[in-house]
Design an enzyme around this catalytic site. Structure first.
Site: not given
Ligand code: NAP
Length: 325
Positions: A146, A149-150
């Site tokens: 993701c 997200c990261d």
């Protein structure tokens, strides 16, 4: 929370007319239409509403929004569904079974059971893994599925994106806002991603494409990922690529396994439906990413969901007429 204005359970004794599984774009759109159709619907979602929208930074192909952040569109869709009375509950569905009396029993991880004569399955999919040595060991320590997200963890680093579809090419472009260099490692010599996404990646000076490269292994030390072991798909030559991050975008597997009875599907597990979004199990409808179809976009998910919700309404009307004799 139970709706105080909800009508009493029907003659079969189920609390709901329809259970919607998943609150991505398809689930939220189905909930909106079911609400407009005055159906008693419940939406069961294991996380917060939004599905894949929450993993997408910007949406630029949803009509009416030239550019909108994925989480913002998710909020708007959830709010819109609630305006029409959607009852969205945080419940992780573990199984869907159609009983002999044609009522569906949907069990969740909390031990709850929901029943209804119709179900719309909009549970999307789970990202595929490469299944190579080092991948699971470095998951969360260099390996991610993701970008939104990261991505921020890789500021100023050199990273790789693996895959050649829409997700890989689009997310590679997104990741260049953080990483100083992004390699797209693809196993063939052409992308399957949409042309507009490819052009954007080709014109991005921070991206370099490594064609015809298979990733054999992810290598690291105690601190995290350090290198990818590559093999040229044509020459078989091996090489190592120094990266501290690897984002894997190689498609996903539909979450169709929740249904415990046989349902027609293709070889990859995508559910086969007719043009009313009916599966081969009577009363079970499917919409969005887990359905067999040419492409999986937010627009196609909401289109499917619209059809499914209206088809459910007709299915329930016909069923009531049948029961009334
Ligand atoms: P996808 O379209 O199925 O593409 C998967 C990519 O991963 C392909 O390039 C494939 O290579 C590669 N791949 C598969 N297995 C591999 C393996 N074991 N090793 C290395 N590479 C592997 O998946 P996706 O990009 O996740 O997209 C899924 C769906 O969501 C698609 O329908 C897509 O259109 C949609 N989507 C749309 C957008 C958008 O429009 N903005 C964004 C994201 C996703 P080959 O090409 O060689 O098969």
């Amino acid at each position: 929370m139970t709706d105080p204005f909800a009508p009493p359970p029907d003659e079969i004794g189920t609390e709901f007319d329809v259970i919607i599984i998943g609150a991505g774009p398809a689930g939220l759109c189905a909930a909106m239409y079911c609400g407009r159709g005055m159906l008693r619907a419940v939406v069961l979602e294991r996380g917060i509403p939004g599905g894949e929208l929450l993993n997408t930074e910007k949406i630029e192909d949803y009509p009416g929004f030239i550019s909108i952040l994925g989480p913002d569109l998710a909020d708007k869709m959830a709010e819109h569904a609630r305006q029409f009375g959607a009852d969205i509950r945080m419940e992780e569905v573990t199984s869907v079974i159609r009983r002999d009396d044609a009522i569906f029993e949907v069990a969740t991880a909390t031990g709850a059971t929901f029943t209804a004569p119709a179900v719309i399955l909009t549970a999307g999919g789970t990202p595929n893994k490469l299944g190579i040595p080092g991948e699971s060991e470095h998951a969360g320590r260099g390996v991610s599925y993701c970008a939104v997200c990261d991505g921020a963890f890789f500021k100023g680093e050199t990273i790789a994106v693996i895959g050649g579809g829409d997700a890989a090419v689009e997310e590679a472009d997104y990741l260049t806002r953080y990483a100083k260099k992004v390699y797209i490692v693809h196993r063939r010599d052409e992308f399957r991603a949409a042309r507009v996404l490819q052009e954007r990646a080709f014109f991005n000076p921070t991206i370099e494409v490594l064609w015809n490269q298979k990733v054999l292994e992810m290598l690291g030390d105690g601190k995290g990922l350090r290198e990818l072991e590559l093999e040229h798909s044509v020459s078989g030559l091996r090489s190592r690529l120094a990266v501290t991050g690897a984002f894997v975008f190689i498609g996903f597997t539909p979450n169709s396994g929740l249904v415990k009875q046989h349902m027609d599907h293709d070889a990859a597990g995508y559910i086969i439906t007719n043009d009313r979004m009916e599966t081969s199990i009577r009363g079970l409808f499917a919409a969005g990413d887990l359905r067999v179809q040419l492409t999986r976009q937010v627009t196609t998910a909401v289109g499917d969901a619209t059809t499914a919700a209206i088809a459910v309404e007709k299915f329930l009307t016909a069923r009531k007429a049948l029961l009334a004799g």
